[in-house]
Design an enzyme around this catalytic site. Structure first.
Site, short mmCIF file in Angstrom:
data_model
loop_
_atom_site.label_atom_id
_atom_site.label_comp_id
_atom_site.label_asym_id
_atom_site.label_seq_id
_atom_site.Cartn_x
_atom_site.Cartn_y
_atom_site.Cartn_z
N VAL A 1 -79.61 46.30 -106.74
CA VAL A 1 -80.30 47.59 -106.77
C VAL A 1 -81.63 47.43 -107.47
CG1 VAL A 1 -80.09 50.01 -107.38
CG2 VAL A 1 -78.04 48.65 -106.98
N GLY A 2 -82.72 47.57 -106.73
CA GLY A 2 -84.03 47.63 -107.37
C GLY A 2 -84.25 49.11 -107.64
N CYS A 3 -83.96 49.53 -108.87
CA CYS A 3 -83.96 50.97 -109.14
C CYS A 3 -85.35 51.55 -108.92
CB CYS A 3 -83.53 51.23 -110.57
SG CYS A 3 -81.82 50.80 -110.82
N VAL A 4 -85.38 52.73 -108.32
CA VAL A 4 -86.67 53.40 -108.15
C VAL A 4 -87.08 54.07 -109.44
CG1 VAL A 4 -86.57 53.75 -105.68
CG2 VAL A 4 -85.55 55.43 -107.20
#
Lengths: 411, 117
Positions: free
Chosen positions: B114-117
């Protein structure tokens, strides 16, 4: 007497005690613990380096926001024993609880990266995620004659992931206004593979960097800061030289969580993403930046999550099933410089899309588009934060994201 | 307590792909979505799709990711592969150049981290 203990009197913790105090009866005591007497309006940090805000404009005493009937205990947390339901403070105070809410947030940790806090720290290497850092950077920028400005993100997740982009846009605007933009070379360095994570917004924001002559360096995972040569060095041995480095250090959750078995490698508490209940303990919740929710670490997420959390908490303590589900809703104003801003609105599943907000078709705010009104919205939000959000008043914004008013476009 | 769905794939387009003669579920970027459809054979093919020839060191990292996902329900971050898996970050960049987190997840048949926004 049932005991609710809230750790952290920041955005999330303060909102929670304000929401819950009137809803929990006299049989409940509520205690909130924090180590800092001052509440900082963190979105304001971004404006301090450019002289738009003075530090005094974004700081107020914490106790002003804690309602009657809630005990505010000042102290630094040293230990949590989740099996015995106790928390210990540095001065030896032991606090027991029946239910615990962890809202201790995230903090920048420059010491996690080799050389970041070296000789160049606050000489030519700055962060702007603390009041101290953003104030020092304001002093630096005032006299800086130009050179290579590198705006850099160390590792994700970070608080307010759009803030470094906003910093780059505002820096561009600041040097233009001062008439020395051509003396400054701006590079934006990120571990992501684009300007932002989600495709539609990444494309739009990438174009905005290009339009401003800001070079994007993606996929850069920092290993160290070389203080001798003034370069940042990546694990795959790329080197980017700087005269002025504005970095977002690694962000981490609070240290007392280490060894409790509740948190991940960055000390963020593992929670159910829809209810914020700990995956390990049935009487512990984590809300706001302290939780490992796969969305932005941002005040707006804390705000929307707490609307859901409050209802769920009241059901949960009565032994009922929690029927409300948080969807990861977030929205952020994105300053783009020159007196304009954008607004983005999204959740776990839906990326930021163009459209109007909060009223479909009318707005008045335009999503993913630069307008003066969005910029004014961002400035007005400070008033909303102090006067409505922290005291737990209901805002006329739905907690869950809506597709109404959004255009489903391809990246 | 609500049931936790650890394999979040809602919203992403799913389709079937044939890899090394097996029909498997993948998302719109080609990441496998079903933990149990993966095998080391498939992993080898996935690796060669992105120009990586698997060695013992590569397998060491991929096996850690697979095991860790089984117990944690999320794809390990680089930090976790280094701290818990004991493989230095520098080595991960040598083994899986440029984008180790993404490449390891792809080969291991796990959701993209997960590339967090």
């Amino acid at each position: 007497m049932k005991k609710l203990l809230v750790l952290g009197a920041g955005t999330a913790g303060t909102m929670i005690v304000n929401k819950l105090r009137p809803r929990l009866g006299d049989e409940w005591s509520i205690t909130i613990v924090d180590q800092e007497p001052e509440h900082h309006y963190q979105p304001g940090y971004l404006f301090v380096p450019f002289g738009t805000y003075q530090p005094s404009q974004i700081v107020k005493p914490k106790k002003k926001f804690i309602p009657k009937g809630v005990d505010l205990v000042m102290g630094s947390l040293t230990r949590l024993d989740a099996d015995q339901n106790v928390v210990e403070l540095a001065d030896g105070t032991v606090l027991e609880y029946d239910y615990l809410v962890i809202a201790t947030g995230a903090t920048p940790r420059p010491e996690e990266t080799e050389g970041m806090k070296g000789d160049q720290w606050q000489e030519n290497v700055f962060d702007f995620y603390t009041l101290e850092g953003s104030s020092a950077l304001a002093d630096k920028l005032r006299d800086w004659s130009g050179g290579r400005l590198v705006v850099h993100i160390s590792e994700l997740p970070i608080k307010c992931p759009v803030a470094p982009l906003e910093f780059a846009f505002l820096a561009d605007s600041y040097f233009r206004d001062r008439g020395n933009r051509e003396a400054v070379e701006i590079t934006y360095v990120t571990p992501l593979d684009a300007a932002f994570t989600k495709p539609v917004a990444a494309k739009r924001l990438g174009t905005m960097l290009e339009d401003r002559g800001i070079t994007l360096e993606p996929d850069f995972y920092i290993e160290s800061v070389d203080n001798e040569t003034r370069e940042i060095v990546s694990y795959d041995e790329r080197r980017i030289p700087f005269d002025l480095l504005v970095t977002v250090p690694v962000n981490m959750g609070a240290d007392f969580l280490v060894g409790t078995g509740l948190a991940n490698d960055l000390n963020y508490v593992s929670v159910d993403h829809e209810t914020c209940l700990s995956k390990k303990k049935d009487n512990i919740f984590a809300v706001g930046d302290a939780a490992d929710l796969p969305t932005s670490k941002a005040g707006s997420v804390a705000h929307f999550a707490i609307e859901i959390f409050t209802e769920n908490f009241l059901q949960h303590v009565e032994g009922q099933e929690m029927t409300h589900r948080f969807d990861g809703h977030a929205n952020c104003f994105v300053e783009s410089g020159g007196g304009k801003g954008m607004l983005i609105d999204f959740n776990y599943e839906t990326q930021p899309l163009p459209g109007k907000y909060p009223i479909p078709g009318l707005g008045p705010f335009k999503l993913l588009e630069e307008t003066e009104l969005n910029h004014l919205g961002k400035l007005m939000f400070k008033w909303v934060y102090w006067n409505a959000l922290l005291p737990g008043r209901d805002l006329p914004l739905p907690a869950l994201m809506s597709m109404a008013g959004k255009e489903d476009v391809e990246a | 307590m609500l049931k936790h769905d650890s394999n979040e794939k809602g919203g992403r387009a799913l389709s079937l792909a044939t890899i090394a003669g097996h029909e498997v579920h993948v998302d719109d970027e080609g990441f496998m979505t079903e933990y149990d459809e993966w095998s080391e054979d498939l992993g080898k093919t996935l690796a060669s799709n992105i120009g990586i020839e698997m060695t013992d060191d590569h397998w060491n990292a991929i096996r850690f990711l697979r095991e860790d996902y089984k117990s944690e329900g999320v794809t390990a971050t680089l930090r976790r592969v280094t701290n818990t898996g004991g493989i230095p970050t520098k080595q991960l960049f040598q083994l899986f150049p440029k984008k180790p987190a993404k490449k390891m997840a792809y080969i291991a048949g796990l959701p993209k981290p997960v590339g967090c926004v």
